[in-house]
Every structure is written in C-alpha cells, then in structure tokens.
Design a protein around this motif. Structure first.
Motif, mmCIF file in Angstrom:
data_model
loop_
_atom_site.group_PDB
_atom_site.id
_atom_site.type_symbol
_atom_site.label_atom_id
_atom_site.label_comp_id
_atom_site.label_asym_id
_atom_site.label_seq_id
_atom_site.Cartn_x
_atom_site.Cartn_y
_atom_site.Cartn_z
ATOM 1 N N ASP A 72 52.756 29.515 45.991
ATOM 2 C CA ASP A 72 53.962 29.958 45.289
ATOM 3 C C ASP A 72 54.875 28.788 44.929
ATOM 4 N N GLY A 73 54.331 27.576 45.019
ATOM 5 C CA GLY A 73 55.140 26.396 44.761
ATOM 6 C C GLY A 73 55.653 25.752 46.030
ATOM 7 N N LYS A 74 55.676 26.536 47.104
ATOM 8 C CA LYS A 74 56.148 26.020 48.395
ATOM 9 C C LYS A 74 55.038 26.020 49.441
ATOM 10 N N THR A 75 54.343 27.134 49.570
ATOM 11 C CA THR A 75 53.289 27.251 50.573
ATOM 12 C C THR A 75 52.049 27.927 49.981
ATOM 13 N N VAL A 76 50.964 27.866 50.738
ATOM 14 C CA VAL A 76 49.694 28.475 50.315
ATOM 15 C C VAL A 76 49.788 30.001 50.394
ATOM 16 N N THR A 77 49.278 30.660 49.343
ATOM 17 C CA THR A 77 49.229 32.137 49.344
ATOM 18 C C THR A 77 47.801 32.654 49.212
ATOM 19 N N GLY A 78 46.866 31.766 48.896
ATOM 20 C CA GLY A 78 45.492 32.224 48.749
ATOM 21 C C GLY A 78 44.570 31.096 48.342
ATOM 22 N N VAL A 79 43.311 31.450 48.152
ATOM 23 C CA VAL A 79 42.325 30.463 47.705
ATOM 24 C C VAL A 79 41.355 31.149 46.746
ATOM 25 N N ARG A 80 41.067 30.470 45.630
ATOM 26 C CA ARG A 80 40.116 31.005 44.642
ATOM 27 C C ARG A 80 38.762 30.362 44.885
ATOM 28 N N VAL A 81 37.750 31.221 45.074
ATOM 29 C CA VAL A 81 36.404 30.718 45.353
ATOM 30 C C VAL A 81 35.434 31.262 44.315
ATOM 31 N N VAL A 82 34.302 30.578 44.180
ATOM 32 C CA VAL A 82 33.280 31.008 43.229
ATOM 33 C C VAL A 82 31.926 31.013 43.926
ATOM 34 N N ASN A 83 31.135 32.036 43.654
ATOM 35 C CA ASN A 83 29.788 32.117 44.205
ATOM 36 C C ASN A 83 28.857 31.217 43.404
ATOM 37 N N ASN A 84 28.174 30.310 44.081
ATOM 38 C CA ASN A 84 27.305 29.327 43.415
ATOM 39 C C ASN A 84 26.153 29.975 42.652
ATOM 40 N N GLU A 85 25.705 31.134 43.117
ATOM 41 C CA GLU A 85 24.525 31.759 42.514
ATOM 42 C C GLU A 85 24.896 32.665 41.354
ATOM 43 N N THR A 86 25.950 33.452 41.542
ATOM 44 C CA THR A 86 26.303 34.455 40.527
ATOM 45 C C THR A 86 27.401 33.996 39.574
ATOM 46 N N GLY A 87 28.181 32.982 40.002
ATOM 47 C CA GLY A 87 29.303 32.529 39.181
ATOM 48 C C GLY A 87 30.520 33.427 39.283
ATOM 49 N N VAL A 88 30.451 34.432 40.136
ATOM 50 C CA VAL A 88 31.566 35.385 40.288
ATOM 51 C C VAL A 88 32.682 34.739 41.108
ATOM 52 N N GLU A 89 33.901 34.848 40.590
ATOM 53 C CA GLU A 89 35.072 34.314 41.291
ATOM 54 C C GLU A 89 35.785 35.417 42.052
ATOM 55 N N GLN A 90 36.434 35.034 43.144
ATOM 56 C CA GLN A 90 37.322 35.979 43.836
ATOM 57 C C GLN A 90 38.455 35.225 44.497
ATOM 58 N N ASP A 91 39.586 35.893 44.649
ATOM 59 C CA ASP A 91 40.746 35.323 45.321
ATOM 60 C C ASP A 91 40.862 35.905 46.726
ATOM 61 N N LEU A 92 40.983 35.024 47.698
ATOM 62 C CA LEU A 92 41.180 35.469 49.084
ATOM 63 C C LEU A 92 42.646 35.274 49.441
ATOM 64 N N ASP A 93 43.257 36.296 50.003
ATOM 65 C CA ASP A 93 44.656 36.196 50.430
ATOM 66 C C ASP A 93 44.719 35.505 51.788
ATOM 67 N N VAL A 94 45.128 34.258 51.791
ATOM 68 C CA VAL A 94 45.259 33.501 53.050
ATOM 69 C C VAL A 94 46.559 32.711 53.019
ATOM 70 N N GLN A 95 47.069 32.413 54.206
ATOM 71 C CA GLN A 95 48.291 31.612 54.319
ATOM 72 C C GLN A 95 47.988 30.162 54.714
ATOM 73 N N GLY A 96 46.752 29.940 55.156
ATOM 74 C CA GLY A 96 46.355 28.600 55.567
ATOM 75 C C GLY A 96 44.978 28.255 55.033
ATOM 76 N N PHE A 97 44.788 26.987 54.663
ATOM 77 C CA PHE A 97 43.506 26.532 54.133
ATOM 78 C C PHE A 97 43.119 25.253 54.862
ATOM 79 N N PHE A 98 42.049 25.317 55.645
ATOM 80 C CA PHE A 98 41.620 24.190 56.482
ATOM 81 C C PHE A 98 40.355 23.557 55.908
ATOM 82 N N VAL A 99 40.338 22.241 55.878
ATOM 83 C CA VAL A 99 39.185 21.496 55.362
ATOM 84 C C VAL A 99 38.518 20.794 56.538
ATOM 85 N N ALA A 100 37.244 21.091 56.760
ATOM 86 C CA ALA A 100 36.510 20.508 57.880
ATOM 87 C C ALA A 100 35.168 19.986 57.386
#
Length: 320
Positions: free
Chosen positions: A213-241
């Motif tokens: 929202d300009g200040k904090t994370v509200t979600g993440v947009r992901v895409v399926n590698n096989e189908t190309g279908v996108e979806q938005d997940l409602d999350v408040q945190g996004f961790f990279v490992a």
C-alpha cells in the motif's frame, strides 16, 4: 616519489556487529585497531528496521541505531574508523599487505576479517521497495513481527524449510513458494514442512511482484511456471530464503573456503589457514547468522589476535 606505506598492529575489515565488537576488544587490549568500514558501514543490520532479539535493548532498537551505538563504543576506546573498502590483499608474507580503495597500501601484523555475507534476493523492484517493511531475508530476526498474520516464503532448500517451520509457529498461515516441482531440502526437512498443517506449499511457482500500500506489504503476485496462471496471495510478510553470498571474493586463492565461499576457521576459534589472519561473523558462519553470534565471534577474533601477538612477542609458537 615512492608510495607511503602505513603499518598497523591490527587491521579490521568490515563494520557489522563482528567488526565493531572486535574493535572494542582490540582497542581495550591496546592493539590500536584501524577499521575500514566497507561500502556499507554497519553491514546488513543497517537494512533492518527493528531489532528485538539483541540483549541490552529491552524496548528494541532499529538496526542503524544499534550500529551507531556499536561505532561510538569502538571509537570511545580509540578505534580508528575509516570509510573505505579493501580492494585487494596479499597474505603471502608477514606483515600482511592490504590495498584500500585501490590506492593506499597498509601492512598489518594481524588482520580480522568481518566482511559479512549478503542475502540473495529475487531482484524485484517491489521487493527492494518494501525491504524492512514486510520483506525480510531472516525469519528468525523478523518473524515475531508477523505473529498471527499470513506470510509467504520463497525457497526450496534446508534453510527455507527450517524458516518456514519457524514462521509456522508464529503465523496463522505460511505459503511456501517453490520454483520447481520438488524441494532441494533434505528428506527430514521436507517431511517436517509437509507435516506442518498451516504451511501450504505451492510448487512450480515464481514471484512476479510484492504488493503493498506504499507503506507495508499487503500481498504477493505469483505465477505458475507450467500454466502461466497468476494469482495474488494476501500476506503481510514476504520472506526470501534463497541463500546468502559471503563477501569473500577478494580472499580467493589466499584463504581456505568452503564450496560456497565461507571462510574456514579452526573449530572453536577464528583462526584461518594463514598466520595472523582471523575471520569472524557471517563471513565464516553460514549456520547461525545472527547479530549476537557475529558479535561473539568478533570478541573471539580480537582475543585470538591479541594472544597471537603476545605469543609472537615472547617467541612462542603462535598457532592455535
């Protein structure tokens, strides 16, 4: 006109918790340490908004403020802190030679390497935008701030699996985003993930964008590698490992490293394979990677350097 070479007793390369703690101990031991901060004074912690797990800060502290406290304490005991980066080293003879900013040569009786490691990110502009404001590369450091919330974590190795199960204890829901159709983690870790009810593993998935929202994370947009279908997940945190890269390129061919580039030290010490060179913090620790453990190993490095110099002065073998 010949170049002027400066000689120091103890040179510290890097300025995170390990480097500053080494400086405090070395200065108090009258080793007159000179520290070069690198291009990111304070290290990874300067990218962290809140630090709640370092003893002595009951109300918490921001990463930059904590590093400023470390710096002031190191300076109070006489550490000569200089902004600059070490561009090359020559550890083939004593004293050790170090070139700073590609122009200045320093010789040093002891060198403490505290150059740290850099977290690998996906490279998305939105990920960078929300770094410290919902995007994190350390679940142990920041998971607490997402208690009872929904989060996503990217990765497929042992670290990702371990961090996902850690987050699952705190968060309501953990989406684990795996790029391929299988994990890279060990079977034991995969078993643990798959048997944690509030972790949902989404395979064949790439992250397209971190939403906010300009200040904090509200979600993440992901895409399926096989189908190309996108979806938005409602999350408040996004961790990279997806791993860390130790900042050791300039030491290649001079110091022993493991296959991923972390410096090898004699177990239970900070001693490297080169006499008078010591390594502390995340540059030699791929396992714990915490500010408090980095600080502890910085203390060890200064003590190892002090004992090495004392042994040398008295003609005793300086090996650990």
């Amino acid at each position: 006109m010949s170049e002027e070479i400066e000689h120091v007793e103890c040179l510290i390369i890097g300025s995170g918790p390990a480097g500053y703690t080494a400086a405090i101990y070395a200065a108090r031991a009258d080793l007159k340490p000179v520290m070069y901060t690198g291009m990111e004074p304070g290290g990874q912690l300067t990218q962290t908004t809140e630090v709640d797990n370092f003893p002595g800060y009951p109300a918490g502290v921001t990463g930059p403020d904590m590093m400023e406290d470390f710096r002031k304490q190191a300076e109070r005991f006489g550490t000569d802190i200089r902004f600059g980066y070490v561009s090359s080293v020559d550890f083939s003879s004593l004293p050790h030679k170090v070139v700073v900013d590609e122009i200045k040569t320093i010789t040093a009786d002891t060198v403490i390497i505290s150059t740290g490691a850099t977290a690998k990110y996906l490279g998305l502009p939105s990920e960078q935008k929300y770094s410290g404001f919902g995007v994190s590369a350390c679940a142990v450091c920041d998971g607490f701030f997402f208690k009872g919330q929904d989060v996503a974590i990217v990765g497929a190795g042992d670290t990702a699996a371990e961090e996902a199960t850690y987050l699952a204890k705190l968060c309501k829901k953990v989406y684990m985003l795996v790029r391929r159709d299988e994990f890279r983690a060990s079977k034991a870790m995969v078993h643990r993930v798959l048997n944690t009810p509030n972790i949902e593993v989404i395979y064949n998935t790439e992250t397209k964008e971190v939403l906010g929202d300009g200040k904090t994370v509200t979600g993440v947009r992901v895409v399926n590698n096989e189908t190309g279908v996108e979806q938005d997940l409602d999350v408040q945190g996004f961790f990279v490992a997806i791993g860390h890269k130790p900042n050791t390129d300039i030491f290649k061919g001079q110091l022993d490293m493991d296959e991923t580039g972390y410096l090898k030290t004699v177990p239970g010490s900070t001693v490297t394979n080169v006499e008078g060179v010591f390594a502390s913090g995340d540059v030699q620790d791929s396992y714990y990677r915490q500010a408090i453990t980095a600080a502890g190993s910085g203390c060890m490095a200064a003590l190892d350097a002090e004992r090495y110099l004392a042994a040398k002065e008295h003609g005793v073998s300086a090996t650990a």
